[in-house]
Design an enzyme around this catalytic site. Structure first.
Site, PDB file in Angstrom:
ATOM      1  N   LYS A   1      15.609  -6.695  11.941  1.00 36.08           N
ATOM      2  CA  LYS A   1      16.186  -6.771  10.597  1.00 36.08           C
ATOM      3  C   LYS A   1      17.422  -7.668  10.563  1.00 36.08           C
ATOM      4  CE  LYS A   1      13.032  -4.406   8.533  1.00 36.08           C
ATOM      5  NZ  LYS A   1      12.120  -5.056   7.588  1.00 36.08           N
TER       6      LYS A   1
ATOM      7  N   ARG B   1      -3.100  -3.572   4.634  1.00 37.28           N
ATOM      8  CA  ARG B   1      -4.322  -3.388   5.427  1.00 37.28           C
ATOM      9  C   ARG B   1      -5.215  -2.299   4.857  1.00 37.28           C
ATOM     10  NH1 ARG B   1      -1.196  -2.526  10.934  1.00 37.28           N
ATOM     11  NH2 ARG B   1      -0.050  -1.297   9.387  1.00 37.28           N
ATOM     12  N   ARG B   2      -4.654  -1.344   4.125  1.00 35.49           N
ATOM     13  CA  ARG B   2      -5.464  -0.215   3.636  1.00 35.49           C
ATOM     14  C   ARG B   2      -6.042  -0.532   2.263  1.00 35.49           C
ATOM     15  NH1 ARG B   2      -0.987   4.290   4.869  1.00 35.49           N
ATOM     16  NH2 ARG B   2       0.310   2.464   4.514  1.00 35.49           N
TER      17      ARG B   2
ATOM     18  N   TYR C   1      14.097  -2.494  16.453  1.00 34.88           N
ATOM     19  CA  TYR C   1      13.928  -2.462  14.990  1.00 34.88           C
ATOM     20  C   TYR C   1      15.126  -3.116  14.302  1.00 34.88           C
ATOM     21  CZ  TYR C   1      13.580  -1.031  10.176  1.00 34.88           C
ATOM     22  OH  TYR C   1      13.535  -1.065   8.808  1.00 34.88           O
TER      23      TYR C   1
ATOM     24  N   THR D   1       9.912   7.157   2.404  1.00 36.51           N
ATOM     25  CA  THR D   1       8.594   6.529   2.201  1.00 36.51           C
ATOM     26  C   THR D   1       7.734   7.020   3.365  1.00 36.51           C
ATOM     27  OG1 THR D   1       9.248   4.649   3.575  1.00 36.51           O
ATOM     28  CG2 THR D   1       9.691   4.440   1.214  1.00 36.51           C
ATOM     29  N   GLU D   2       6.720   6.254   3.740  1.00 34.36           N
ATOM     30  CA  GLU D   2       5.966   6.607   4.956  1.00 34.36           C
ATOM     31  C   GLU D   2       6.644   6.058   6.217  1.00 34.36           C
ATOM     32  OE1 GLU D   2       1.832   5.541   4.463  1.00 34.36           O
ATOM     33  OE2 GLU D   2       1.732   6.552   2.523  1.00 34.36           O
TER      34      GLU D   2
ATOM     35  N   THR E   1       0.809  -1.223   0.000  1.00 32.01           N
ATOM     36  CA  THR E   1       0.000   0.000   0.000  1.00 32.01           C
ATOM     37  C   THR E   1       0.842   1.272   0.000  1.00 32.01           C
ATOM     38  OG1 THR E   1      -0.088  -0.052   2.411  1.00 32.01           O
ATOM     39  CG2 THR E   1      -1.925  -1.079   1.234  1.00 32.01           C
TER      40      THR E   1
ATOM     41  N   PRO F   1      18.110  -1.936   2.348  1.00 27.77           N
ATOM     42  CA  PRO F   1      18.281  -0.507   2.047  1.00 27.77           C
ATOM     43  C   PRO F   1      18.677   0.300   3.275  1.00 27.77           C
ATOM     44  CG  PRO F   1      16.029  -1.289   1.549  1.00 27.77           C
ATOM     45  CD  PRO F   1      16.693  -2.310   2.408  1.00 27.77           C
ATOM     46  N   GLY F   2      19.302   1.436   2.992  1.00 27.07           N
ATOM     47  CA  GLY F   2      19.468   2.496   3.982  1.00 27.07           C
ATOM     48  C   GLY F   2      18.399   3.556   3.750  1.00 27.07           C
TER      49      GLY F   2
HETATM   50  P1  NDP Z   1       5.997   2.344   4.425  1.00 30.38           P
HETATM   51  O1  NDP Z   1       5.527   2.737   5.773  1.00 30.38           O
HETATM   52  O2  NDP Z   1       5.838   3.309   3.309  1.00 30.38           O
HETATM   53  O3  NDP Z   1       5.353   0.947   3.994  1.00 30.38           O
HETATM   54  C1  NDP Z   1       5.180  -0.084   4.936  1.00 30.38           C
HETATM   55  C2  NDP Z   1       4.207  -1.089   4.382  1.00 30.38           C
HETATM   56  O4  NDP Z   1       4.083  -2.161   5.317  1.00 30.38           O
HETATM   57  C3  NDP Z   1       2.829  -0.516   4.155  1.00 30.38           C
HETATM   58  O5  NDP Z   1       2.353  -0.949   2.911  1.00 30.38           O
HETATM   59  C4  NDP Z   1       2.003  -1.119   5.269  1.00 30.38           C
HETATM   60  O6  NDP Z   1       0.687  -1.348   4.818  1.00 30.38           O
HETATM   61  C5  NDP Z   1       2.706  -2.462   5.465  1.00 30.38           C
HETATM   62  N1  NDP Z   1       2.416  -3.045   6.760  1.00 30.38           N
HETATM   63  C6  NDP Z   1       2.826  -2.625   7.981  1.00 30.38           C
HETATM   64  N2  NDP Z   1       2.300  -3.401   8.947  1.00 30.38           N
HETATM   65  C7  NDP Z   1       1.550  -4.350   8.315  1.00 30.38           C
HETATM   66  C8  NDP Z   1       0.754  -5.432   8.760  1.00 30.38           C
HETATM   67  N3  NDP Z   1       0.624  -5.716  10.054  1.00 30.38           N
HETATM   68  N4  NDP Z   1       0.120  -6.195   7.833  1.00 30.38           N
HETATM   69  C9  NDP Z   1       0.252  -5.918   6.534  1.00 30.38           C
HETATM   70  N5  NDP Z   1       0.991  -4.905   6.041  1.00 30.38           N
HETATM   71  C10 NDP Z   1       1.623  -4.124   6.936  1.00 30.38           C
HETATM   72  O7  NDP Z   1       7.560   1.995   4.611  1.00 30.38           O
HETATM   73  P2  NDP Z   1       8.630   1.315   3.619  1.00 30.38           P
HETATM   74  O8  NDP Z   1       8.091   1.126   2.269  1.00 30.38           O
HETATM   75  O9  NDP Z   1       9.866   2.087   3.779  1.00 30.38           O
HETATM   76  O10 NDP Z   1       8.813  -0.062   4.366  1.00 30.38           O
HETATM   77  C11 NDP Z   1       8.803  -1.313   3.691  1.00 30.38           C
HETATM   78  C12 NDP Z   1       9.862  -2.193   4.316  1.00 30.38           C
HETATM   79  O11 NDP Z   1      11.133  -1.593   4.087  1.00 30.38           O
HETATM   80  C13 NDP Z   1       9.758  -2.363   5.836  1.00 30.38           C
HETATM   81  O12 NDP Z   1      10.013  -3.716   6.147  1.00 30.38           O
HETATM   82  C14 NDP Z   1      10.870  -1.472   6.365  1.00 30.38           C
HETATM   83  O13 NDP Z   1      11.342  -1.913   7.613  1.00 30.38           O
HETATM   84  C15 NDP Z   1      11.899  -1.635   5.282  1.00 30.38           C
HETATM   85  N6  NDP Z   1      12.933  -0.628   5.175  1.00 30.38           N
HETATM   86  C16 NDP Z   1      12.638   0.690   4.995  1.00 30.38           C
HETATM   87  C17 NDP Z   1      13.664   1.610   4.870  1.00 30.38           C
HETATM   88  C18 NDP Z   1      13.390   3.068   4.760  1.00 30.38           C
HETATM   89  O14 NDP Z   1      14.307   3.872   5.043  1.00 30.38           O
HETATM   90  N7  NDP Z   1      12.199   3.495   4.335  1.00 30.38           N
HETATM   91  C19 NDP Z   1      15.058   1.195   4.824  1.00 30.38           C
HETATM   92  C20 NDP Z   1      15.257  -0.214   5.051  1.00 30.38           C
HETATM   93  C21 NDP Z   1      14.238  -1.085   5.184  1.00 30.38           C
HETATM   94  P3  NDP Z   1      -0.661  -1.055   5.659  1.00 30.38           P
HETATM   95  O15 NDP Z   1      -0.331  -0.023   6.687  1.00 30.38           O
HETATM   96  O16 NDP Z   1      -1.650  -0.616   4.631  1.00 30.38           O
HETATM   97  O17 NDP Z   1      -0.998  -2.389   6.222  1.00 30.38           O
HETATM   98  C1  8X3 Z   2      15.385   1.744   7.704  1.00 38.20           C
HETATM   99  C2  8X3 Z   2      16.732   2.368   7.581  1.00 38.20           C
HETATM  100  O1  8X3 Z   2      18.556   3.562   8.854  1.00 38.20           O
HETATM  101  O2  8X3 Z   2      16.267   4.215   9.330  1.00 38.20           O
HETATM  102  O3  8X3 Z   2      15.499   0.386   7.909  1.00 38.20           O
HETATM  103  O4  8X3 Z   2      17.108   2.117  10.128  1.00 38.20           O
HETATM  104  S1  8X3 Z   2      17.178   3.086   9.045  1.00 38.20           S
END
Ligand code: NDP
Ligand code: 8X3
Length: 257
Positions: free
Chosen positions: A159, A40-41, A155, A190-191, A17, A185-186
């Site tokens: 990971k 979920r959304r 967190y 995003t959200e 989402t 990723p670093g």
């Molecule tokens: P966003 O918050 O933009 O996206 C997170 C997604 O996870 C949403 O689509 C959300 O969907 C979904 N989600 C969270 N909880 C649940 C749940 N219980 N059931 C189903 N879906 C869920 O963040 P990112 O795109 O950045 O995050 C994606 C992944 O990347 C995560 O695992 C994050 O830890 C990882 N990551 C992110 C980094 C960053 O800097 N942004 C760097 C490294 C890793 P919804 O709320 O609609 O359910």
């Molecule tokens: C997300 C990257 O550096 O915010 O996993 O932990 S960081």
């Protein structure tokens, strides 16, 4: 090397989402792949369906719900039941407080989502891919699974679990026809930070201010590369950072109170 034709690919993408997951859905569907888009959304999933039509199957699911996750993935309709990629991407960080004052509820939510939810997703989908002798499990790990920073306590530990689980299941699966990749990723805008700071958009924006962070699209491109690599190639890990992101020095606390 001859890359795989994306039109031969059917993905399950959790966390579809927003952010990295949504960008990955768009990257693959634009290239003709089918995608089960999970989150979920519902309204966000409906937007993907409106964009790509029959290539998308929206699936409203909380990955922390073990029973619902197994039921959903065992009951997929054709042709989505022939999935050959599972992108276990759903995840979140909550808070940045030190361990002695961090919220135990936040810790629990991160463990239940990033570890348990990820495990339910993989365990519910892996047997069918092993039986078909064709598949690919892709994870979203993080640099936080390799490097420490203040406030990353649980967190980062989730990971680190993802990273080791990814390597360990590759040990189980090598030669089975099912590949395994951890995308690490670093800084990626995003959200993620809005969620980490409980909706405080100003605080979230300050994480990225004065930098050029990576985007969901940048990470989706890495997923696309790993998944379309020829079947005799397994990309174990891809670790990336924003070009402005580096390493901190080891801390030395002098004369503590
Ligand atoms: P966003 O918050 O933009 O996206 C997170 C997604 O996870 C949403 O689509 C959300 O969907 C979904 N989600 C969270 N909880 C649940 C749940 N219980 N059931 C189903 N879906 C869920 O963040 P990112 O795109 O950045 O995050 C994606 C992944 O990347 C995560 O695992 C994050 O830890 C990882 N990551 C992110 C980094 C960053 O800097 N942004 C760097 C490294 C890793 P919804 O709320 O609609 O359910
Ligand atoms: C997300 C990257 O550096 O915010 O996993 O932990 S960081």
């Amino acid at each position: 090397m001859a890359m795989l034709d994306p039109r031969s690919l059917t993905l399950i993408v959790t966390g579809a989402t927003s952010g990295i997951g949504a960008a990955t859905v768009r990257r693959f569907a634009s290239a003709g792949a089918r995608v089960v888009a999970v989150g979920r959304r519902a309204e966000r999933l409906d937007e993907l369906k409106a964009e790509f039509g029959d290539l998308i199957l929206p699936l409203v699911l909380d990955v922390r719900d073990e029973k619902a996750t197994f039921e959903a993935f065992s009951g997929l309709p054709a042709p989505f039941d022939g999935y050959n990629i599972v992108f276990a991407n759903a995840g979140l960080a909550m808070g940045l407080d030190p361990a002695h004052s961090a919220s135990l509820d936040d810790w629990r939510t991160m463990v239940e989502t990033n570890i348990s939810g990820m495990l339910y997703t993989v365990r519910a989908t892996l047997p069918a891919m092993v039986e078909r002798k064709e598949g690919h499990v892709v994870f979203t790990g993080s640099i936080a699974g390799d490097y420490s920073y203040p406030g990353a306590n649980v967190y980062g530990a989730t990971k680190a679990f993802v990273k080791q689980f990814s390597l360990n299941i590759w040990a189980d699966l090598a030669g089975s026809g099912v590949r395994v990749t951890n995308i690490e990723p670093g800084l990626t805008e995003t959200e993620f930070s809005v969620v980490r700071f409980a909706g405080d958009k100003g605080r979230a924006d300050s994480v990225y201010s004065g930098t050029e962070p990576m985007t969901g699209e940048d990470i989706a491109e890495q997923v696309f590369f790993a998944c379309t690599a020829p079947r005799h190639v397994n990309i174990n890990r891809i670790q990336s950072m924003a070009s402005q992101q580096g390493f901190g020095p080891l801390a030395l606390k002098r004369n503590p109170a």
